[in-house]
Enzyme design. Structure first.
Site, PDB file in Angstrom:
ATOM      1  N   HIS A  42      18.174  60.850  -9.102  1.00  0.00           N
ATOM      2  CA  HIS A  42      17.663  60.498 -10.427  1.00  0.00           C
ATOM      3  C   HIS A  42      16.637  61.520 -10.939  1.00  0.00           C
ATOM      4  CE1 HIS A  42      18.585  57.477 -13.235  1.00  0.00           C
ATOM      5  NE2 HIS A  42      17.596  56.633 -13.042  1.00  0.00           N
ATOM      6  N   ASN A  88      19.486  54.898 -18.446  1.00  0.00           N
ATOM      7  CA  ASN A  88      18.335  54.193 -19.019  1.00  0.00           C
ATOM      8  C   ASN A  88      17.276  55.129 -19.590  1.00  0.00           C
ATOM      9  OD1 ASN A  88      19.331  51.610 -18.556  1.00  0.00           O
ATOM     10  ND2 ASN A  88      18.432  51.485 -16.511  1.00  0.00           N
ATOM     11  N   ASP A 115      20.234  63.534 -14.850  1.00  0.00           N
ATOM     12  CA  ASP A 115      21.269  63.377 -13.832  1.00  0.00           C
ATOM     13  C   ASP A 115      22.498  62.674 -14.389  1.00  0.00           C
ATOM     14  OD1 ASP A 115      19.209  61.165 -13.841  1.00  0.00           O
ATOM     15  OD2 ASP A 115      20.806  60.169 -12.724  1.00  0.00           O
TER      16      ASP A 115
END
Length: 208
Positions: A41, A134, A113
């Site tokens: 991430h 998100n 990512d």
């Protein structure tokens, strides 16, 4: 060589001090803290840190709920940013900085990512949806726009469909994966320079 000549040579080697308005915001997405270092991430963090090393910079000034540095790339004053808000609230930092410097979405480059590509694969787009990410969702919300360039860095797909997505993106790269990732980080830095120069189509032609 005299002492004056040595000082003059060192001064000539320094990067120019940023001047004028900030024209570009370069954002690497990730989660702050040692716990998340080198996780999938944090590919965006890895990319802007790689850029900072190439430019002999340190992203350490605290501003806009982020760690930032102010520099000149391709003759343009740029703010390089690592949000400290944690991934899901990245837009708070990006939006605050963009409003302060009056930076249009088209001049905000976001690096993040993407589990749809293997490590080492990189893709560039001029704009688009959040794709279920998100961090991107938060940025689009706070900018009220999805019309900003983005660089997606492959981090590998889940090992099987039932694998928990959060556990996967917060897992660390294997040594082999990290080696495969390095060329993508180099390419991301070159793509950033091309985009700042106004050559995003060239960047897409080269790296997509």
């Amino acid at each position: 060589m005299s002492l004056e000549e040595i000082f003059a040579k060192l001064k000539a080697q320094r990067k120019p001090e940023p001047a004028g308005a900030v024209e570009w915001l370069i954002v690497g997405l990730g989660n702050p803290g040692d716990k998340y270092a080198a996780t999938r991430h944090n590919a965006g963090f890895l990319a802007v840190e790689h850029l900072a090393r190439q430019e002999k910079l340190s992203i350490k000034k605290i501003k806009f709920k982020s760690l930032v540095c102010d520099t000149v790339l391709e003759g343009k004053r740029c703010m390089i940013m690592k949000p400290s808000t944690f991934m899901n609230n990245s837009g708070e930092a990006v939006g605050e900085c963009a409003r302060f410097y009056h930076i249009a979405p088209e001049h905000i480059i976001v690096i993040y990512d993407d589990i749809n590509f293997a490590p080492g694969i990189m893709r560039i787009r001029k704009k688009g949806s959040d794709g279920g990410h998100n961090g991107m969702k938060s940025i689009i919300y706070h900018l009220n726009s999805n019309a900003f360039p983005r660089i997606r860095i492959g981090v590998g797909a889940k090992p099987h469909p039932d694998y928990d997505l959060v556990d996967w993106v917060l897992s660390k790269f294997s040594e082999k994966e990290f080696e495969a990732l390095e060329p993508a980080l180099d390419n991301a830095c070159e793509a950033i320079r091309l985009i700042v120069k106004g050559e995003i189509d060239e960047a897409m032609n080269q790296f997509n």
